[in-house]
Design a protein around this motif. Structure first.
Motif, short mmCIF file in Angstrom:
data_model
loop_
_atom_site.label_atom_id
_atom_site.label_comp_id
_atom_site.label_asym_id
_atom_site.label_seq_id
_atom_site.Cartn_x
_atom_site.Cartn_y
_atom_site.Cartn_z
N ALA A 172 -22.69 -75.20 28.78
CA ALA A 172 -22.91 -76.18 29.85
C ALA A 172 -21.61 -76.53 30.57
CB ALA A 172 -23.54 -77.44 29.27
N PRO A 174 -26.60 -71.44 31.46
CA PRO A 174 -27.73 -71.80 30.61
C PRO A 174 -27.52 -71.22 29.21
CG PRO A 174 -28.33 -70.02 32.11
CD PRO A 174 -26.95 -70.44 32.49
N THR A 175 -28.28 -71.70 28.23
CA THR A 175 -28.04 -71.29 26.84
C THR A 175 -28.43 -69.85 26.56
OG1 THR A 175 -30.20 -72.16 26.18
CG2 THR A 175 -28.29 -73.63 25.97
N LEU A 182 -25.43 -73.34 36.91
CA LEU A 182 -25.53 -74.79 36.86
C LEU A 182 -24.16 -75.37 37.20
CD1 LEU A 182 -27.50 -75.00 33.48
CD2 LEU A 182 -28.45 -75.04 35.80
N SER A 212 -19.67 -78.98 33.64
CA SER A 212 -19.78 -80.34 33.14
C SER A 212 -18.69 -80.62 32.11
CB SER A 212 -21.15 -80.56 32.49
OG SER A 212 -21.24 -81.81 31.87
N VAL A 232 -17.81 -82.05 28.59
CA VAL A 232 -18.66 -82.11 27.41
C VAL A 232 -17.93 -82.82 26.27
CG1 VAL A 232 -19.95 -80.03 27.98
CG2 VAL A 232 -17.90 -79.84 26.56
N LEU A 254 -27.66 -83.14 25.06
CA LEU A 254 -27.52 -81.92 25.84
C LEU A 254 -27.80 -82.18 27.32
CD1 LEU A 254 -29.10 -79.30 23.39
CD2 LEU A 254 -26.68 -79.60 23.99
#
Length: 660
Positions: free
Chosen positions: A46, A51-52, A164, A167, A169, A315
């Motif tokens: 992230a 994406p995971t 995405l 971010s 974290v 998350l």
């Protein structure tokens, strides 16, 4: 042209993993793989906008040194605390540009924590194999050519569109003392452990053994206090069960040793499971380091659900340390939660025998699995067929949220996504389906007759026995497994073991026992059911396609790896992953297997031909019905009863010799 990541130095074992792993293949012995610490993986992904499900790097002991040919954002996490970019420290969770030609050195991973993770914007664009980019090293597939990375490897980078937003974290803290939340059961006291033994199991501070990897985490501590002396037909040791599927995070008692099933662990096996790690804490398993201390804290299913919800919130808001705290620590109890103790939660469904339906229970196995167990704790082919009929009924009426359906000998494990399907609702559906099943005693199942070559006393089987002598030289099955089988079955000569195996027709009653389509099978004729026990502790190495016996069961090992069955020989591959084969597992439930003895040299040729796809297994259409076994038992009752009694006496005498 896509960007590329180049490995300058690989570190000790660096693999490509994703955050989701494989689903839908647990019933044939394909583990999910994926990032062992999936929480950290998801957070560093992230951080760079991935994406995971895209690929990243997982490493242990010493991380890789790498570079890229174009500018990409990168982030590291987990035990990677000494990473640098061109000599400048890159802190865990920090997002920074890795400029084209710059060098990222992940550095040593010397604790706390065991595994480090590297996320690169766009991800690592290796091919998906069975639905995932994750590497399963033991199976030789996924990632980059199914292996750990080596110096000079070039890994394609994924595209940067549809990313995405990056971010900030907040990563979980690491330490050397851990609290691991578990749900007690599905097995427990007084069926398997004494009440005092179960209390001790939860009161102990366990130490992580040096034999800890992605297949499983061994724990060192007191010997379990068993409530029974043996596992009956499942094996001499009280930890032995008729083969039943494990959830990832399940804590099985392999002999007297607790082993937490890892993301590369086995799906099916014959050991008691007194507790299962909750899903919100499974990430911790990837960071347990040899020598770390672990306390197992029993929680309720309600608490597990709350912890998973807190993880989901974190998350969604990965920069908020408060949401992380809620996802990695035991939540406050609510008035709706029943106080947790060492006792397993009550069965969600429990029914007595009724007509052709055996008695059965449906209970949680952790917080995302249900375990159906049917009949008494003994082998019964009628019960096995009933389990198969129930599994097929669930497949035909499969609700959204069911991820895996795994058949055991007298059990059925179902994995679910609880956000889509609560366990209680699925238990109710299974209870309804059970009432409408056909009579298993009269059901006729489609099957195949399969002929497999076998080299008895294969050199590789003896190599495994020799290696084990350094682990436990005083084990009663050392140095010769076949002699042990002869003795415990009261046979006059060693070759009689081979004669019985060659004469038997084995019925496949489970797949994926010790990975990759490996069959667990039982002789259709009770006179051919040799009884033995599994290794305690288990072997750390078994050759691919070794043939072994444990309890009354025979297994063909799908791949090289650990194991516990007493070895008698070796056969051809039962798994072949190739572009031309739509189904890599070569055997099926209820196949009828016959072994034909060959030399080791002849077997080598047959193995090469099967592996290369030049030949296939020799098969023919067949059927199976429980009535066939009943007819055999009636026709040979005067021979079967004394034979069973003699083997039981030899079994008891052997156990007495252990204690002498």
């Amino acid at each position: 042209m896509m960007g590329k990541l180049t490995i300058l130095r690989p570190g000790v074992q660096t693999t490509v993993q994703d955050g989701r792993g494989r689903t839908g293949y647990w019933d044939v012995g394909v583990p999910p793989s994926g990032a062992f610490d999936d929480l950290t993986f998801a957070l560093v992904a992230a951080a760079v906008g991935n994406p995971t499900y895209v690929g990243g790097l997982e490493c242990v002991v010493t991380g890789p040194v790498l570079t890229t040919d174009e500018d990409r954002l990168v982030c590291v996490g987990g035990a990677a605390r000494q990473a640098t970019i061109d000599g400048r420290l890159l802190s865990p969770g920090e997002v920074r540009w890795l400029r084209a030609g710059a060098v990222l050195d992940v550095g040593p991973l010397d604790g706390p924590g065991m595994r480090g993770y590297v996320a690169v914007a766009g991800g690592l664009d290796v091919p998906r194999v069975l639905g995932s980019r994750s590497t399963f090293v033991l199976g030789g597939f996924g990632g980059l050519d199914g292996r750990a990375l080596v110096e000079g490897d070039v890994v394609p980078l994924g595209p940067l569109h549809n990313q995405l937003a990056p971010s900030v974290v907040c990563l979980p803290e690491m330490g050397d003392t851990w609290t691991l939340r578990v749900i007690p059961g599905p097995h427990g006291a007084p069926d398997h452990l004494t009440p005092e033994g179960l209390e001790e199991f939860f009161a102990t501070t366990w130490t992580v053994d040096h034999r800890a990897d992605r297949t499983g985490i061994r724990l060192v501590g007191p010997t379990p206090s068993w409530s029974r002396t043996d596992g009956g037909e499942a094996g001499l040791h009280p930890s032995n069960l008729h083969d039943s599927a494990y959830p990832v995070g399940g804590i099985m008692l392999s002999g007297d040793t607790p082993v937490i099933v890892g993301v590369d662990g086995p799906s099916l096996g014959g050991f008691v499971v007194p507790a299962v790690t909750i899903e919100a804490d499974r990430w911790i398993l990837g960071q347990l380091r040899p020598g770390d201390r672990v306390r197992l804290v029993a929680v309720t299913p309600e608490e597990a659900t709350a912890a998973l919800a807190a993880r989901t919130v974190h998350l969604g808001y990965p920069a908020d340390p408060e949401t992380l705290h809620g996802s990695t620590n035991a939540p406050e109890r609510t008035s709706a939660a029943t106080p947790a103790g060492s006792e397993r939660p009550a069965a969600l469904v429990e029914r007595p025998a009724d007509g052709h339906q055996p008695a059965f229970t449906i209970r949680p196995s952790g917080d995302r699995h249900l375990l159906v167990e049917a009949g008494p704790m003994e082998f019964d082919l009628t019960v096995r067929v009933w389990i198969h009929l129930l599994a097929n009924a669930l497949r035909a009426h499969r609700p959204a949220g069911v991820a895996e359906i795994v058949e055991g000998v007298r059990s059925l494990l179902v994995a679910v996504d609880q956000t889509a399907l609560p366990l209680a609702r699925l238990a109710g559906l299974l209870g309804e389906l059970a009432t409408g099943l056909d009579d298993p005693a009269t059901a006729v199942l489609d099957a195949r007759s399969v002929t497999l070559p076998i080299a008895f006393d294969h050199p590789k089987a003896h190599e495994a026995m020799r290696r084990y002598s350094t682990v436990n030289p005083d084990a009663p099955w050392s140095p010769d497994n076949v002699e042990f089988i002869r003795r415990v079955n009261d046979l006059d000569a060693r070759d009689e073991v081979f004669d019985i195996v060659a004469a038997a027709t084995y019925l496949v009653v489970g797949l994926g026992d010790v990975y990759l389509g490996a069959p667990v099978a039982v002789p259709i004729d009770p006179r051919h059911r040799l009884v033995t026990t599994k290794y305690n502790p288990a072997r750390t190495w078994t050759p691919q396609n070794a043939v072994g016996i444990g309890g009354i069961y025979l297994c063909v090992y799908g791949m090289e790896g650990p194991g516990g069955y007493q070895l008698v020989g070796r056969t051809v591959p039962v798994w072949r992953l190739s572009e031309r084969d739509p189904q890599p597992w070569l055997l099926r439930q209820f196949d009828r297997i016959r072994f034909v003895p060959v030399s080791a040299e002849e077997l080598a040729d047959a193995r090469a031909d099967i592996k290369a796809g030049r030949t296939d297994l020799v098969t023919a259409p067949a059927t199976f019905s429980v009535s066939e076994v009943r007819d055999l038992e009636l026709a040979h009752a005067d021979e079967i009863a004394p034979l069973r009694a003699r083997r039981r006496d030899a079994f008891v005498a052997e156990r007495a010799r252990w204690g002498a």
